[in-house]
Scaffold this motif. Structure first.
Motif, mmCIF file in Angstrom:
data_model
loop_
_atom_site.group_PDB
_atom_site.id
_atom_site.type_symbol
_atom_site.label_atom_id
_atom_site.label_comp_id
_atom_site.label_asym_id
_atom_site.label_seq_id
_atom_site.Cartn_x
_atom_site.Cartn_y
_atom_site.Cartn_z
ATOM 1 N N LEU A 129 -0.431 -2.496 -5.607
ATOM 2 C CA LEU A 129 -0.768 -1.135 -4.836
ATOM 3 C C LEU A 129 -0.040 0.241 -5.612
ATOM 4 O O LEU A 129 1.020 -0.134 -5.864
ATOM 5 C CB LEU A 129 -0.402 -1.508 -3.237
ATOM 6 C CG LEU A 129 -1.773 -1.962 -2.665
ATOM 7 C CD1 LEU A 129 -1.441 -2.736 -1.402
ATOM 8 C CD2 LEU A 129 -2.857 -1.182 -2.576
ATOM 9 N N LYS A 130 -0.740 1.334 -5.600
ATOM 10 C CA LYS A 130 -0.160 2.501 -5.969
ATOM 11 C C LYS A 130 -0.273 3.434 -4.679
ATOM 12 O O LYS A 130 -1.001 3.486 -3.939
ATOM 13 C CB LYS A 130 -1.286 2.769 -7.121
ATOM 14 C CG LYS A 130 -1.463 1.861 -8.396
ATOM 15 C CD LYS A 130 -2.142 2.617 -9.194
ATOM 16 C CE LYS A 130 -2.571 1.519 -10.462
ATOM 17 N NZ LYS A 130 -3.499 2.073 -11.403
ATOM 18 N N ASP A 172 -3.781 4.876 -3.370
ATOM 19 C CA ASP A 172 -4.320 3.797 -2.707
ATOM 20 C C ASP A 172 -4.216 4.239 -1.239
ATOM 21 O O ASP A 172 -5.089 3.529 -0.451
ATOM 22 C CB ASP A 172 -3.968 2.524 -2.917
ATOM 23 C CG ASP A 172 -4.379 2.059 -4.540
ATOM 24 O OD1 ASP A 172 -3.481 1.111 -5.135
ATOM 25 O OD2 ASP A 172 -5.347 2.341 -4.882
ATOM 26 N N THR A 173 -3.327 4.956 -0.983
ATOM 27 C CA THR A 173 -3.116 5.486 0.367
ATOM 28 C C THR A 173 -4.296 5.912 1.130
ATOM 29 O O THR A 173 -4.784 6.803 0.642
ATOM 30 C CB THR A 173 -1.846 6.279 0.581
ATOM 31 O OG1 THR A 173 -0.727 5.681 0.421
ATOM 32 C CG2 THR A 173 -1.684 6.862 2.020
ATOM 33 N N SER A 196 1.569 -5.984 -2.260
ATOM 34 C CA SER A 196 0.066 -6.338 -1.780
ATOM 35 C C SER A 196 -0.241 -6.317 -0.231
ATOM 36 O O SER A 196 0.656 -6.482 0.465
ATOM 37 C CB SER A 196 -0.338 -7.832 -2.230
ATOM 38 O OG SER A 196 0.048 -8.146 -3.600
ATOM 39 N N ARG A 232 -7.434 -4.979 -9.556
ATOM 40 C CA ARG A 232 -6.267 -5.340 -8.643
ATOM 41 C C ARG A 232 -6.892 -5.540 -7.265
ATOM 42 O O ARG A 232 -5.964 -6.140 -6.565
ATOM 43 C CB ARG A 232 -5.799 -3.867 -8.771
ATOM 44 C CG ARG A 232 -5.201 -3.346 -9.872
ATOM 45 C CD ARG A 232 -4.261 -1.981 -9.585
ATOM 46 N NE ARG A 232 -5.138 -0.841 -9.001
ATOM 47 C CZ ARG A 232 -5.021 -0.133 -7.948
ATOM 48 N NH1 ARG A 232 -3.942 -0.695 -7.141
ATOM 49 N NH2 ARG A 232 -5.735 0.657 -7.615
ATOM 50 N N PHE A 233 -7.799 -5.305 -6.831
ATOM 51 C CA PHE A 233 -8.326 -5.714 -5.652
ATOM 52 C C PHE A 233 -9.656 -6.856 -5.739
ATOM 53 O O PHE A 233 -10.285 -6.688 -6.842
ATOM 54 C CB PHE A 233 -9.022 -4.259 -4.840
ATOM 55 C CG PHE A 233 -8.144 -3.408 -4.504
ATOM 56 C CD1 PHE A 233 -6.846 -3.095 -4.886
ATOM 57 C CD2 PHE A 233 -8.667 -2.270 -3.476
ATOM 58 C CE1 PHE A 233 -6.208 -2.190 -4.427
ATOM 59 C CE2 PHE A 233 -8.010 -1.065 -3.343
ATOM 60 C CZ PHE A 233 -6.592 -1.359 -3.666
ATOM 61 N N VAL A 256 0.787 3.448 1.000
ATOM 62 C CA VAL A 256 1.759 2.771 -0.119
ATOM 63 C C VAL A 256 2.816 3.951 -0.473
ATOM 64 O O VAL A 256 2.456 4.642 -0.975
ATOM 65 C CB VAL A 256 0.860 2.552 -1.349
ATOM 66 C CG1 VAL A 256 1.810 1.696 -2.337
ATOM 67 C CG2 VAL A 256 -0.350 1.610 -0.952
ATOM 68 N N VAL A 315 -10.118 0.630 -8.910
ATOM 69 C CA VAL A 315 -9.514 -0.575 -8.200
ATOM 70 C C VAL A 315 -9.517 -1.925 -8.862
ATOM 71 O O VAL A 315 -9.089 -3.081 -8.676
ATOM 72 C CB VAL A 315 -9.896 -0.974 -6.739
ATOM 73 C CG1 VAL A 315 -9.629 0.272 -6.017
ATOM 74 C CG2 VAL A 315 -11.214 -1.078 -6.534
ATOM 75 N N MET A 330 -5.696 -6.775 -1.880
ATOM 76 C CA MET A 330 -5.272 -5.587 -2.611
ATOM 77 C C MET A 330 -3.731 -5.714 -3.454
ATOM 78 O O MET A 330 -3.046 -6.222 -2.581
ATOM 79 C CB MET A 330 -5.137 -4.178 -1.699
ATOM 80 C CG MET A 330 -6.398 -4.152 -0.892
ATOM 81 S SD MET A 330 -6.397 -2.411 -0.146
ATOM 82 C CE MET A 330 -5.116 -2.840 1.262
#
Length: 124
Positions: free
Chosen positions: A85-86, A89-90, A17, A66-67, A122, A63, A82
């Protein structure tokens, strides 16, 4: 002069997160919508989340769940929490807002402003 300054980015492992913050400064009369965008290398900038002046929120599908976007109207700050994270998501995350502020040479009107961005990576 209005400025938006983001903070809170960094490197996090998948499943982790982060909380991004964006503070608006200047002689501000009101802030309407506040938004978070992101841009990954080689991709177009995309709208991630938005919150209106009445705190109605909207999220891009990738998102949702998750966000969480929120705002502190007393301090002119917008947050993006967030979670889960995956690697996808970078990206560079940018704050954006519609702000009415003091105009030294004219009548105040709503203008759109951008922050300088904060990197979120991430990776394991």
């Amino acid at each position: 002069q209005v400025q938006l300054v983001e903070s809170g980015g960094g490197l996090v492992q998948p499943g982790g997160s982060l909380r991004l913050s964006c503070a608006a400064s200047g002689v501000i009369f009101s802030i309407a919508a506040m938004r978070w965008y992101r841009q990954a290398p080689g991709k177009q900038r995309e709208l991630v989340a938005s919150v209106t002046g009445r705190e109605s929120t909207n999220y891009t599908d990738s998102v949702k769940g998750r966000f969480t976007i929120s705002r502190d109207n007393a301090r002119n700050i917008v947050y993006l929490q967030m979670n889960s994270l995956k690697p996808e998501d970078t990206a560079e995350y940018f704050c954006n807002a519609d702000i009415k502020a003091f105009e030294p040479m004219g009548v105040p009107e709503i203008k759109n402003y951008w922050g300088q961005g904060t990197q979120v990576t991430v990776s394991s």
